[in-house]
Design a protein around this motif. Structure first.
Motif, PDB file in Angstrom:
ATOM      1  N   LEU A 178       0.857  -1.191   0.000  1.00  0.00           N
ATOM      2  CA  LEU A 178       0.000   0.000   0.000  1.00  0.00           C
ATOM      3  C   LEU A 178       0.885   1.230   0.000  1.00  0.00           C
ATOM      4  CD1 LEU A 178      -2.836   1.401   0.386  1.00  0.00           C
ATOM      5  CD2 LEU A 178      -2.336   1.339   2.852  1.00  0.00           C
ATOM      6  N   GLU A 179       0.494   2.244  -0.746  1.00  0.00           N
ATOM      7  CA  GLU A 179       1.226   3.509  -0.760  1.00  0.00           C
ATOM      8  C   GLU A 179       0.223   4.653  -0.808  1.00  0.00           C
ATOM      9  OE1 GLU A 179       4.117   3.783  -3.838  1.00  0.00           O
ATOM     10  OE2 GLU A 179       5.035   5.612  -3.019  1.00  0.00           O
ATOM     11  N   THR A 180       0.262   5.500   0.241  1.00  0.00           N
ATOM     12  CA  THR A 180      -0.577   6.695   0.302  1.00  0.00           C
ATOM     13  C   THR A 180       0.348   7.897   0.460  1.00  0.00           C
ATOM     14  OG1 THR A 180      -0.846   6.825   2.723  1.00  0.00           O
ATOM     15  CG2 THR A 180      -2.269   5.270   1.545  1.00  0.00           C
ATOM     16  N   PRO A 181      -0.191   9.122   0.424  1.00  0.00           N
ATOM     17  CA  PRO A 181       0.679  10.284   0.656  1.00  0.00           C
ATOM     18  C   PRO A 181       1.313  10.288   2.040  1.00  0.00           C
ATOM     19  CG  PRO A 181      -1.354  10.960  -0.418  1.00  0.00           C
ATOM     20  CD  PRO A 181      -1.541   9.543  -0.012  1.00  0.00           C
ATOM     21  N   TYR A 182       0.797   9.467   2.955  1.00  0.00           N
ATOM     22  CA  TYR A 182       1.252   9.536   4.345  1.00  0.00           C
ATOM     23  C   TYR A 182       1.908   8.245   4.845  1.00  0.00           C
ATOM     24  CZ  TYR A 182      -2.245  13.163   3.690  1.00  0.00           C
ATOM     25  OH  TYR A 182      -2.981  14.216   3.173  1.00  0.00           O
ATOM     26  N   HIS A 183       1.627   7.130   4.208  1.00  0.00           N
ATOM     27  CA  HIS A 183       2.171   5.846   4.654  1.00  0.00           C
ATOM     28  C   HIS A 183       2.530   4.960   3.472  1.00  0.00           C
ATOM     29  CE1 HIS A 183       0.379   6.662   8.707  1.00  0.00           C
ATOM     30  NE2 HIS A 183       1.450   5.953   9.092  1.00  0.00           N
ATOM     31  N   ARG A 194       5.843   2.474   6.983  1.00  0.00           N
ATOM     32  CA  ARG A 194       6.723   3.653   7.003  1.00  0.00           C
ATOM     33  C   ARG A 194       5.887   4.931   6.898  1.00  0.00           C
ATOM     34  NH1 ARG A 194      11.859   1.648   6.374  1.00  0.00           N
ATOM     35  NH2 ARG A 194      12.070  -0.313   5.192  1.00  0.00           N
ATOM     36  N   ARG A 195       6.217   5.875   7.740  1.00  0.00           N
ATOM     37  CA  ARG A 195       5.556   7.183   7.706  1.00  0.00           C
ATOM     38  C   ARG A 195       6.329   8.091   6.769  1.00  0.00           C
ATOM     39  NH1 ARG A 195       2.790  11.161   7.394  1.00  0.00           N
ATOM     40  NH2 ARG A 195       1.691  12.223   9.091  1.00  0.00           N
ATOM     41  N   THR A 196       5.612   8.802   5.882  1.00  0.00           N
ATOM     42  CA  THR A 196       6.251   9.741   4.958  1.00  0.00           C
ATOM     43  C   THR A 196       6.375  11.113   5.625  1.00  0.00           C
ATOM     44  OG1 THR A 196       4.173  10.528   3.968  1.00  0.00           O
ATOM     45  CG2 THR A 196       5.132   8.495   3.071  1.00  0.00           C
ATOM     46  N   PRO A 197       7.165  12.024   5.050  1.00  0.00           N
ATOM     47  CA  PRO A 197       7.322  13.362   5.658  1.00  0.00           C
ATOM     48  C   PRO A 197       6.073  14.237   5.559  1.00  0.00           C
ATOM     49  CG  PRO A 197       9.162  12.850   4.183  1.00  0.00           C
ATOM     50  CD  PRO A 197       8.113  11.830   3.937  1.00  0.00           C
ATOM     51  N   ARG A 198       5.102  13.852   4.759  1.00  0.00           N
ATOM     52  CA  ARG A 198       3.932  14.703   4.548  1.00  0.00           C
ATOM     53  C   ARG A 198       3.032  14.707   5.777  1.00  0.00           C
ATOM     54  NH1 ARG A 198       0.219  14.683  -0.934  1.00  0.00           N
ATOM     55  NH2 ARG A 198      -1.158  16.433  -0.358  1.00  0.00           N
ATOM     56  N   ASP A 199       2.598  15.898   6.169  1.00  0.00           N
ATOM     57  CA  ASP A 199       1.757  16.044   7.356  1.00  0.00           C
ATOM     58  C   ASP A 199       0.282  15.967   6.979  1.00  0.00           C
ATOM     59  OD1 ASP A 199       0.987  16.352   9.932  1.00  0.00           O
ATOM     60  OD2 ASP A 199       1.729  18.412  10.177  1.00  0.00           O
ATOM     61  N   TYR A 200      -0.545  15.541   7.916  1.00  0.00           N
ATOM     62  CA  TYR A 200      -1.986  15.499   7.694  1.00  0.00           C
ATOM     63  C   TYR A 200      -2.553  16.923   7.726  1.00  0.00           C
ATOM     64  CZ  TYR A 200      -1.890  10.451   8.570  1.00  0.00           C
ATOM     65  OH  TYR A 200      -1.637   9.096   8.502  1.00  0.00           O
ATOM     66  N   PRO A 201      -3.415  17.269   6.790  1.00  0.00           N
ATOM     67  CA  PRO A 201      -4.011  18.603   6.839  1.00  0.00           C
ATOM     68  C   PRO A 201      -5.046  18.743   7.949  1.00  0.00           C
ATOM     69  CG  PRO A 201      -4.939  17.356   5.010  1.00  0.00           C
ATOM     70  CD  PRO A 201      -3.850  16.525   5.583  1.00  0.00           C
ATOM     71  N   ASP A 202      -5.700  17.648   8.299  1.00  0.00           N
ATOM     72  CA  ASP A 202      -6.710  17.675   9.365  1.00  0.00           C
ATOM     73  C   ASP A 202      -6.905  16.250   9.893  1.00  0.00           C
ATOM     74  OD1 ASP A 202      -8.437  16.353   7.475  1.00  0.00           O
ATOM     75  OD2 ASP A 202      -8.936  18.328   6.650  1.00  0.00           O
ATOM     76  N   THR A 203      -7.683  16.123  10.952  1.00  0.00           N
ATOM     77  CA  THR A 203      -7.882  14.807  11.567  1.00  0.00           C
ATOM     78  C   THR A 203      -8.766  13.910  10.697  1.00  0.00           C
ATOM     79  OG1 THR A 203      -9.725  15.711  12.866  1.00  0.00           O
ATOM     80  CG2 THR A 203      -7.554  15.660  13.911  1.00  0.00           C
TER      81      THR A 203
END
Length: 220
Positions: free
Chosen positions: A4-9, A23-32
């Motif tokens: 699986l590959e998302t903008p965040y994981h 693995r966590r990517t450097p991109r931050d979540y914009p909201d919860t």
């Protein structure tokens, strides 16, 4: 192999297929809300691959540091679902501050996972080759003090002293204490005792004080 590959994981498996890597990517979540949607996708992928007899490696080194209340509350709800069912878990962090934060979360969740700064060491640990031994099963149940043995000893110590005596250790009781009349020596088969045995002076035969009858002279 990437599962699986998302903008965040990014979720992948190692060469053996027994270790799943998240693995966590450097991109931050914009909201919860976006955070919840992303974590739901990660959990669904882990469930699809299967957790039984597998171990989980979480790499947080590139992830942004967050400690705001909304982020903390959301992660607190999702962490048990991420770690459940795995036979062992390890988490990789970049800094000492990050390690302290992750260890605090593990204590709060009651999860049995180890924290590392090096991926090779974490993989070695999960494969059971570390000097620390095989990775412990992940447990998310709150830890309770073990006092089962103390309950048993407390119950025993609270009993009266007399209740702990064996029959052979009980003091003899007098007949009057058990409602039986006292028995005479003749009733228990004791032989009669001589006066000397009971402290009485022995009786002796005394000559009679009566005068002897007079004898008449014989007539020839």
């Amino acid at each position: 192999m990437i599962e699986l590959e998302t903008p965040y994981h990014v979720v992948e498996t190692d060469g053996s297929g027994h270790i799943l890597i998240m693995r966590r990517t450097p991109r931050d979540y914009p909201d919860t809300w976006m955070m919840e949607q992303d974590l739901e996708a990660v959990i669904a992928t882990l469930d699809e691959i299967g957790r039984d007899r597998k171990k989980l490696l979480v790499d947080l080194r590139e992830g942004p540091r967050r400690n705001d209340p909304q982020f903390e509350d959301t992660m607190r709800r999702f962490r048990p679902r991420l770690f459940r069912g795995f036979r062992g878990a390890a988490i990789i962090v970049k800094t000492a501050v990050g390690a302290l934060q992750v260890k605090r979360h593990l204590r709060e969740d009651g999860a049995g996972a180890e924290v590392f700064h090096d991926e090779a060491e974490a993989l070695e640990y999960l494969r059971g080759q570390s000097v620390r031994g095989e990775a412990p099963p992940v447990s998310l149940a709150p830890r309770r003090p073990q006092a089962l043995e103390s309950h048993r000893s407390d119950r025993i110590s609270s009993l009266p002293t007399g209740s702990l005596l064996r029959p052979s250790q009980e003091p003899p009781r007098r007949p009057s204490e058990v409602g039986e009349p006292p028995r005479r020596p003749s009733e228990v088969g004791d032989p009669p005792r001589r006066p000397s045995e009971v402290g009485e002076a022995p009786r002796t035969d005394r000559p009679s004080s009566a005068p002897a009858p007079a004898t008449r002279p014989s007539r020839h």
